[in-house]
Design a protein around this motif. Structure first.
Motif, mmCIF file in Angstrom:
data_model
loop_
_atom_site.group_PDB
_atom_site.id
_atom_site.type_symbol
_atom_site.label_atom_id
_atom_site.label_comp_id
_atom_site.label_asym_id
_atom_site.label_seq_id
_atom_site.Cartn_x
_atom_site.Cartn_y
_atom_site.Cartn_z
ATOM 1 N N ALA A 43 -1.711 -1.516 -24.587
ATOM 2 C CA ALA A 43 -1.786 -2.154 -23.824
ATOM 3 C C ALA A 43 -2.395 -3.863 -23.369
ATOM 4 C CB ALA A 43 -3.078 -0.832 -22.574
ATOM 5 N N ASN A 44 -1.697 -4.217 -23.109
ATOM 6 C CA ASN A 44 -2.894 -5.805 -23.259
ATOM 7 C C ASN A 44 -3.937 -5.843 -22.893
ATOM 8 O OD1 ASN A 44 0.111 -7.308 -23.593
ATOM 9 N ND2 ASN A 44 0.348 -6.730 -20.531
ATOM 10 N N ARG A 45 -4.301 -6.970 -23.836
ATOM 11 C CA ARG A 45 -5.799 -6.796 -23.693
ATOM 12 C C ARG A 45 -6.371 -7.001 -22.587
ATOM 13 N NH1 ARG A 45 -10.247 -9.414 -24.506
ATOM 14 N NH2 ARG A 45 -11.625 -9.113 -25.865
ATOM 15 N N ASN A 46 -5.805 -7.961 -21.563
ATOM 16 C CA ASN A 46 -6.721 -8.339 -20.540
ATOM 17 C C ASN A 46 -6.185 -6.836 -18.912
ATOM 18 O OD1 ASN A 46 -4.041 -8.568 -19.958
ATOM 19 N ND2 ASN A 46 -4.096 -10.864 -19.327
ATOM 20 N N SER A 47 -5.377 -6.445 -19.349
ATOM 21 C CA SER A 47 -5.633 -5.296 -18.245
ATOM 22 C C SER A 47 -6.328 -4.091 -18.843
ATOM 23 C CB SER A 47 -3.779 -4.593 -18.770
ATOM 24 O OG SER A 47 -4.365 -3.626 -20.077
ATOM 25 N N ILE A 48 -7.126 -4.049 -19.677
ATOM 26 C CA ILE A 48 -8.038 -3.569 -20.558
ATOM 27 C C ILE A 48 -9.060 -4.051 -20.528
ATOM 28 C CG2 ILE A 48 -9.060 -2.017 -22.422
ATOM 29 C CD1 ILE A 48 -6.834 -0.501 -21.038
ATOM 30 N N LEU A 49 -9.524 -5.472 -20.859
ATOM 31 C CA LEU A 49 -11.032 -6.071 -21.465
ATOM 32 C C LEU A 49 -10.853 -7.384 -19.648
ATOM 33 C CD1 LEU A 49 -10.953 -5.353 -24.836
ATOM 34 C CD2 LEU A 49 -12.056 -4.495 -22.914
ATOM 35 N N GLN A 50 -12.509 -7.179 -19.895
ATOM 36 C CA GLN A 50 -11.922 -8.792 -19.212
ATOM 37 C C GLN A 50 -12.384 -9.619 -20.126
ATOM 38 O OE1 GLN A 50 -14.454 -8.236 -15.202
ATOM 39 N NE2 GLN A 50 -14.783 -6.626 -15.965
ATOM 40 N N SER A 51 -12.875 -11.072 -19.899
ATOM 41 C CA SER A 51 -13.123 -12.031 -20.709
ATOM 42 C C SER A 51 -13.910 -11.668 -21.017
ATOM 43 C CB SER A 51 -12.687 -13.304 -19.511
ATOM 44 O OG SER A 51 -13.610 -13.636 -19.056
ATOM 45 N N ASP A 52 -15.647 -11.429 -21.111
ATOM 46 C CA ASP A 52 -16.357 -11.420 -21.572
ATOM 47 C C ASP A 52 -16.759 -10.016 -21.964
ATOM 48 O OD1 ASP A 52 -16.297 -9.387 -19.509
ATOM 49 O OD2 ASP A 52 -18.821 -9.965 -18.643
ATOM 50 N N GLY A 53 -14.994 -9.051 -22.425
ATOM 51 C CA GLY A 53 -16.016 -7.930 -23.000
ATOM 52 C C GLY A 53 -16.064 -6.753 -22.312
ATOM 53 N N LEU A 55 -14.935 -3.578 -19.565
ATOM 54 C CA LEU A 55 -13.700 -2.902 -19.003
ATOM 55 C C LEU A 55 -13.715 -3.483 -17.590
ATOM 56 C CD1 LEU A 55 -14.881 0.571 -20.488
ATOM 57 C CD2 LEU A 55 -12.756 -0.976 -20.756
ATOM 58 N N THR A 56 -12.459 -3.457 -17.477
ATOM 59 C CA THR A 56 -11.662 -3.608 -16.161
ATOM 60 C C THR A 56 -12.194 -2.403 -15.019
ATOM 61 O OG1 THR A 56 -9.251 -3.652 -16.612
ATOM 62 C CG2 THR A 56 -10.164 -5.948 -16.983
ATOM 63 N N VAL A 91 -15.418 -0.744 -30.194
ATOM 64 C CA VAL A 91 -16.394 -0.184 -30.055
ATOM 65 C C VAL A 91 -16.571 0.564 -28.320
ATOM 66 C CG1 VAL A 91 -19.147 0.266 -30.484
ATOM 67 C CG2 VAL A 91 -17.228 -0.790 -32.015
ATOM 68 N N LEU A 92 -16.832 -0.939 -27.537
ATOM 69 C CA LEU A 92 -16.941 -0.399 -26.322
ATOM 70 C C LEU A 92 -16.944 0.769 -25.824
ATOM 71 C CD1 LEU A 92 -19.017 -1.299 -23.508
ATOM 72 C CD2 LEU A 92 -17.047 -2.838 -23.091
ATOM 73 N N ILE A 93 -15.251 0.897 -26.125
ATOM 74 C CA ILE A 93 -14.519 1.676 -25.097
ATOM 75 C C ILE A 93 -14.935 2.730 -25.707
ATOM 76 C CG2 ILE A 93 -11.784 2.569 -25.530
ATOM 77 C CD1 ILE A 93 -11.537 -0.210 -25.202
ATOM 78 N N ALA A 94 -14.744 3.016 -27.407
ATOM 79 C CA ALA A 94 -15.535 4.174 -27.694
ATOM 80 C C ALA A 94 -17.079 4.813 -27.225
ATOM 81 C CB ALA A 94 -15.245 4.458 -29.399
ATOM 82 N N HIS A 95 -17.720 4.379 -26.791
ATOM 83 C CA HIS A 95 -19.291 4.489 -25.845
ATOM 84 C C HIS A 95 -19.197 4.654 -25.008
ATOM 85 C CE1 HIS A 95 -22.815 3.540 -24.955
ATOM 86 N NE2 HIS A 95 -23.243 3.957 -26.171
ATOM 87 N N ASP A 96 -18.006 4.477 -24.551
ATOM 88 C CA ASP A 96 -17.573 4.654 -23.390
ATOM 89 C C ASP A 96 -17.226 5.790 -22.915
ATOM 90 O OD1 ASP A 96 -18.039 3.918 -20.375
ATOM 91 O OD2 ASP A 96 -15.707 4.611 -20.162
#
Length: 129
Positions: A43-53, A55-56, A91-96
């Motif tokens: 997945a494109n990084r920007n479709s999953i994560l915002q610029s501040d890291g 999740l979108t 790690v944020l994704i795994a934590h979520d």
């Protein structure tokens, strides 16, 4: 007779997540994809994560769908990011997944794997047999 000009436009302004969602839903169905032992998608990084890291909204929905699959079937998930700078986001994704969706600890792994297009996050779902 069909004409390309008569096809309806995408319902979303960013349709880049459609393939990811279709792939995750296919794991629920009796199909060739559902019977595979291992599925990798990017997945494109920007479709999953915002610029501040963080999740979108679309990223949250995709993570929730993956978590549902991990809870429903005996599977593990590996999240590979292209650079060390992206590891906190993985790690944020795994934590979520664990703390927001109840995916057992140890089900999600995080790694850094360079890829040719540096803006992709790769997800590999492996079915336990």
């Amino acid at each position: 007779m069909t004409s390309y000009g008569t096809e309806p436009p995408p319902l979303k302004s960013d349709a880049s997540s459609d393939g990811l969602n279709d792939g995750l839903k296919a794991l629920d169905e009796r199909s060739d994809l559902a019977s595979l032992r291992r599925v990798t998608f990017a997945a494109n990084r920007n479709s999953i994560l915002q610029s501040d890291g963080t999740l979108t909204p679309d990223g949250r929905r995709q993570i929730a769908e993956m978590a549902t699959q991990l809870l429903k079937f005996p599977m593990k998930l590996s999240i590979s990011v292209p650079s060390a700078d992206d590891l906190p986001a993985a790690v944020l994704i795994a934590h979520d997944m664990s703390y927001e969706h109840g995916v057992p600890l140890g089900t999600v792994a995080v790694s850094k794997q360079p890829n040719p297009v540096g803006n992709k996050i790769e997800f590999t779902i492996t079915r336990d047999l």
